[in-house]
Design a protein around this motif. Structure first.
Motif, PDB file in Angstrom:
ATOM      1  N   UNK A  55     120.897  47.895 -35.133  1.00  0.00           N
ATOM      2  CA  UNK A  55     121.845  48.722 -34.863  1.00  0.00           C
ATOM      3  C   UNK A  55     122.109  49.040 -33.375  1.00  0.00           C
ATOM      4  N   UNK A  56     121.217  48.684 -32.595  1.00  0.00           N
ATOM      5  CA  UNK A  56     121.231  48.718 -31.032  1.00  0.00           C
ATOM      6  C   UNK A  56     122.364  47.372 -30.599  1.00  0.00           C
ATOM      7  N   UNK A  57     121.896  46.244 -31.372  1.00  0.00           N
ATOM      8  CA  UNK A  57     123.213  45.188 -31.119  1.00  0.00           C
ATOM      9  C   UNK A  57     124.450  45.586 -31.591  1.00  0.00           C
ATOM     10  N   UNK A  58     124.669  46.265 -32.673  1.00  0.00           N
ATOM     11  CA  UNK A  58     125.860  46.731 -33.051  1.00  0.00           C
ATOM     12  C   UNK A  58     126.545  47.540 -32.284  1.00  0.00           C
ATOM     13  N   UNK A  59     125.768  48.544 -31.849  1.00  0.00           N
ATOM     14  CA  UNK A  59     126.479  49.504 -30.741  1.00  0.00           C
ATOM     15  C   UNK A  59     126.785  48.728 -29.385  1.00  0.00           C
ATOM     16  N   UNK A  60     126.096  47.829 -28.880  1.00  0.00           N
ATOM     17  CA  UNK A  60     126.622  47.216 -27.793  1.00  0.00           C
ATOM     18  C   UNK A  60     127.820  46.425 -27.866  1.00  0.00           C
ATOM     19  N   UNK A  61     127.973  45.776 -29.125  1.00  0.00           N
ATOM     20  CA  UNK A  61     129.148  44.933 -29.280  1.00  0.00           C
ATOM     21  C   UNK A  61     130.379  45.789 -29.736  1.00  0.00           C
ATOM     22  N   UNK A  62     130.143  46.776 -30.363  1.00  0.00           N
ATOM     23  CA  UNK A  62     131.509  47.518 -30.665  1.00  0.00           C
ATOM     24  C   UNK A  62     131.824  48.646 -29.454  1.00  0.00           C
TER      25      UNK A  62
ATOM     26  N   UNK B 217     133.272  50.365 -26.305  1.00  0.00           N
ATOM     27  CA  UNK B 217     134.371  50.512 -25.504  1.00  0.00           C
ATOM     28  C   UNK B 217     134.366  49.727 -24.405  1.00  0.00           C
ATOM     29  N   UNK B 218     135.464  48.535 -24.338  1.00  0.00           N
ATOM     30  CA  UNK B 218     135.398  47.725 -23.168  1.00  0.00           C
ATOM     31  C   UNK B 218     134.806  48.444 -21.890  1.00  0.00           C
ATOM     32  N   UNK B 219     135.047  49.529 -21.364  1.00  0.00           N
ATOM     33  CA  UNK B 219     134.931  50.038 -20.281  1.00  0.00           C
ATOM     34  C   UNK B 219     133.351  50.723 -20.140  1.00  0.00           C
ATOM     35  N   UNK B 220     132.946  50.532 -21.315  1.00  0.00           N
ATOM     36  CA  UNK B 220     131.473  50.821 -21.492  1.00  0.00           C
ATOM     37  C   UNK B 220     130.422  49.919 -21.669  1.00  0.00           C
ATOM     38  N   UNK B 221     130.915  48.498 -22.004  1.00  0.00           N
ATOM     39  CA  UNK B 221     130.350  47.476 -22.329  1.00  0.00           C
ATOM     40  C   UNK B 221     129.543  47.044 -21.167  1.00  0.00           C
ATOM     41  N   UNK B 222     128.170  46.634 -21.542  1.00  0.00           N
ATOM     42  CA  UNK B 222     127.373  45.928 -20.220  1.00  0.00           C
ATOM     43  C   UNK B 222     127.879  44.386 -20.413  1.00  0.00           C
TER      44      UNK B 222
ATOM     45  N   UNK C 271     136.069  35.010 -22.378  1.00  0.00           N
ATOM     46  CA  UNK C 271     135.108  34.316 -22.746  1.00  0.00           C
ATOM     47  C   UNK C 271     133.958  34.169 -21.540  1.00  0.00           C
ATOM     48  N   UNK C 272     134.676  34.819 -20.415  1.00  0.00           N
ATOM     49  CA  UNK C 272     133.923  34.503 -19.117  1.00  0.00           C
ATOM     50  C   UNK C 272     132.771  35.630 -19.132  1.00  0.00           C
ATOM     51  N   UNK C 273     132.803  36.684 -19.950  1.00  0.00           N
ATOM     52  CA  UNK C 273     132.070  38.042 -20.152  1.00  0.00           C
ATOM     53  C   UNK C 273     130.549  37.839 -21.135  1.00  0.00           C
ATOM     54  N   UNK C 274     130.741  36.245 -21.523  1.00  0.00           N
ATOM     55  CA  UNK C 274     129.804  35.995 -22.819  1.00  0.00           C
ATOM     56  C   UNK C 274     129.055  34.818 -22.298  1.00  0.00           C
ATOM     57  N   UNK C 275     127.674  34.877 -23.019  1.00  0.00           N
ATOM     58  CA  UNK C 275     126.689  33.815 -22.877  1.00  0.00           C
ATOM     59  C   UNK C 275     126.246  33.394 -24.212  1.00  0.00           C
ATOM     60  N   UNK C 276     126.116  32.293 -24.704  1.00  0.00           N
ATOM     61  CA  UNK C 276     125.771  31.766 -26.098  1.00  0.00           C
ATOM     62  C   UNK C 276     124.495  31.005 -26.173  1.00  0.00           C
ATOM     63  N   UNK C 277     123.666  31.472 -27.001  1.00  0.00           N
ATOM     64  CA  UNK C 277     122.446  30.546 -27.305  1.00  0.00           C
ATOM     65  C   UNK C 277     122.622  30.076 -28.795  1.00  0.00           C
ATOM     66  N   UNK C 278     122.444  28.760 -28.925  1.00  0.00           N
ATOM     67  CA  UNK C 278     122.837  28.051 -30.300  1.00  0.00           C
ATOM     68  C   UNK C 278     121.569  28.055 -30.891  1.00  0.00           C
ATOM     69  N   UNK C 279     121.454  28.214 -32.333  1.00  0.00           N
ATOM     70  CA  UNK C 279     120.254  27.818 -32.972  1.00  0.00           C
ATOM     71  C   UNK C 279     121.073  27.054 -34.237  1.00  0.00           C
ATOM     72  N   UNK C 280     120.151  26.082 -34.572  1.00  0.00           N
ATOM     73  CA  UNK C 280     120.499  25.252 -35.859  1.00  0.00           C
ATOM     74  C   UNK C 280     121.882  24.413 -35.673  1.00  0.00           C
ATOM     75  N   UNK C 281     122.139  24.118 -34.519  1.00  0.00           N
ATOM     76  CA  UNK C 281     123.112  23.159 -34.049  1.00  0.00           C
ATOM     77  C   UNK C 281     123.056  23.290 -32.339  1.00  0.00           C
ATOM     78  N   UNK C 282     123.642  21.952 -31.934  1.00  0.00           N
ATOM     79  CA  UNK C 282     123.548  22.094 -30.446  1.00  0.00           C
ATOM     80  C   UNK C 282     124.934  21.440 -29.747  1.00  0.00           C
ATOM     81  N   UNK C 283     126.076  21.648 -30.627  1.00  0.00           N
ATOM     82  CA  UNK C 283     127.626  21.687 -30.293  1.00  0.00           C
ATOM     83  C   UNK C 283     128.231  22.819 -31.072  1.00  0.00           C
TER      84      UNK C 283
END
Length: 434
Positions: free
Chosen positions: A12-19, A21-26, A110-122
């Motif tokens: 629920x915390x993750x959903x709130x962060x993702x959804x 508004x852009x102005x309130x998004x960390x 894209x520049x506002x994101x960081x991605x950690x992969x699991x179960x693949x490395x590309x």
């Protein structure tokens, strides 16, 4: 260490962060995502790793993302069964349908994101084309393709039956510390939470190693991770890792206790029951795709497109469901055309009761778009067919065909240790340069 949340509260915390508004998004937003097949291992590994990365210092929220649209969750009843043990519903998880579209004007840049992969490395597919340059780490059990930077953290690429086993090992210290934290809550609540997380971890580990009984798949990583997770379960069920991974695929009763045996049987039955699905849904349930442009670091081109579906029933089942060989080929052609595939592969697995429950594999590969592609797929068969895969004619060649720039073969596969993790790199290597 932050107070421990239930998995449902964390989502629920993750959903709130993702959804938000852009102005309130960390920013940046940190995501954990599995591969495009979105199988049980990928989905559970993303949830588990994001949970513990968020709970341990520096307490940066990591958002677990299921690598599929929301409508496709219905094709994975085995995930729903594992989530129930973790007191989570499919509606609680986040999918590609909830990911804001990329772009300026307040959308997800894209520049506002960081991605950690699991179960693949590309990072492949649409995510890879948009966010591939924002990958900061991976935990994976496939072949290292050299795309994740060597100084990434974490960067774990090792052989294991289940990627979840590597994830659990990476999180084991934080899990122990969190389980023992006196945060003012009741110890009984913490025990319940950690039992729920244990089932989330054990689901894919048991499925991917045949309950630790597959000698070809089970590794020391799987044994250790299963022991770590089982220790968090209060019931009398137990995992006896001494000697696990050395027996046959039918020895699960000697390796795990009765409660985990029932859990394994429930999840396994749901994973293998595709009787109520259409052939199209069967082909897309566990599907992965690659392009030669990705293999050649060609960010501008499209390259040849290879798609592979894994199916937990033999070709005889698929042919019967379609209404015969010709009908099956027509359905497979429609599916391949809808995905724009140059090469289509279908890999089947089966434990036939008529064959004493012996595990078997079959493989179909179809080069569809010209003589050069057909020649490349023939090279794949010549290089790998006999010794590495043990390929033999299936059904007296009833699904085989060639001509007009197309080449299709269906085989039995004697070397059952080789799954999509091994076959996909073989095919992709044959397609390089075409």
């Amino acid at each position: 260490m932050a107070p421990q949340k239930t998995l449902q509260a964390f989502l629920a915390t993750a959903r709130a962060a993702l959804t938000a508004p852009p102005s309130k998004r960390s920013t940046p937003l940190h995501f954990v995502v599995g591969n495009e097949s979105a199988d049980l291992d990928s989905l559970c590994s993303a949830l588990f790793l994001a949970y513990f990365r968020s709970h341990e210092p520096p307490h940066t929220l990591h958002i677990p993302l299921c690598h599929l649209p929301r409508e496709d969750l219905a094709l994975r009843p085995e995930l729903a069964a594992v989530l129930r043990r973790a007191a989570v519903a499919p509606d609680d998880v986040l999918t590609l349908s909830e990911l804001p579209p990329p772009g300026p004007d307040g959308l997800l840049r894209p520049e506002d994101t960081r991605w950690l992969l699991v179960d693949h490395n590309v990072m492949t597919g649409a995510l890879g084309r948009t966010y591939g340059g924002r990958v900061v780490g991976c935990i994976d059990h496939h072949e290292d393709e050299g795309k994740v930077p060597r100084d990434a953290a974490p960067r774990v690429i090792e052989k294991a039956g289940s990627c979840m086993s590597l994830v659990v090992e990476q999180c084991a210290e934080a899990w122990d510390a969190l389980a023992k934290t006196d945060d003012g809550g009741g110890s009984e609540d913490r025990r319940v939470i950690n039992e729920q997380l244990a089932y989330l971890a054990l689901g894919p580990i048991l499925i991917d190693t045949n309950a630790l009984g597959s000698k070809d798949k089970t590794t020391a990583h799987d044994e250790r991770a299963a022991a770590v997770a089982e220790a968090k379960i209060r019931s009398v069920s137990s995992v006896s890792v001494s000697g696990s991974g050395t027996g046959t695929d039918n020895e699960t009763k000697e390796i795990i206790g009765p409660d985990l045996k029932r859990f394994f049987d429930e999840v396994s039955a749901l994973k293998e029951d595709i009787s109520g699905m259409s052939l199209r849904d069967i082909l897309r349930k566990d599907y992965k795709e690659w392009t030669t442009a990705e293999d050649n670091d060609d960010n501008e081109g499209t390259g040849l497109r290879l798609g592979m579906s894994s199916v937990p029933q033999p070709f005889a089942f698929l042919v019967d469901k379609a209404g015969g060989e010709e009908a099956f080929v027509r359905e497979l052609e429609r599916w391949s055309a809808s995905k724009g595939l140059d090469v289509t592969a279908v890999l089947t697995t089966c434990k036939a009761a008529a064959n004493g429950g012996k595990f078997s594999r079959e493989l179909l590969v179809w080069a569809r778009t010209g003589p050069e592609v057909a020649a490349a797929v023939k090279r794949f068969a010549e290089r790998n067919g006999k010794e590495k895969l043990g390929l033999g004619m299936w059904g007296d060649g009833r699904l085989d065909a060639e001509g007009g720039g197309s080449w299709r073969r269906c085989w039995t596969q004697a070397e059952v240790r080789n799954s999509r993790k091994q076959i996909a790199p073989m095919l992709r290597d044959a397609l390089k340069g075409v």
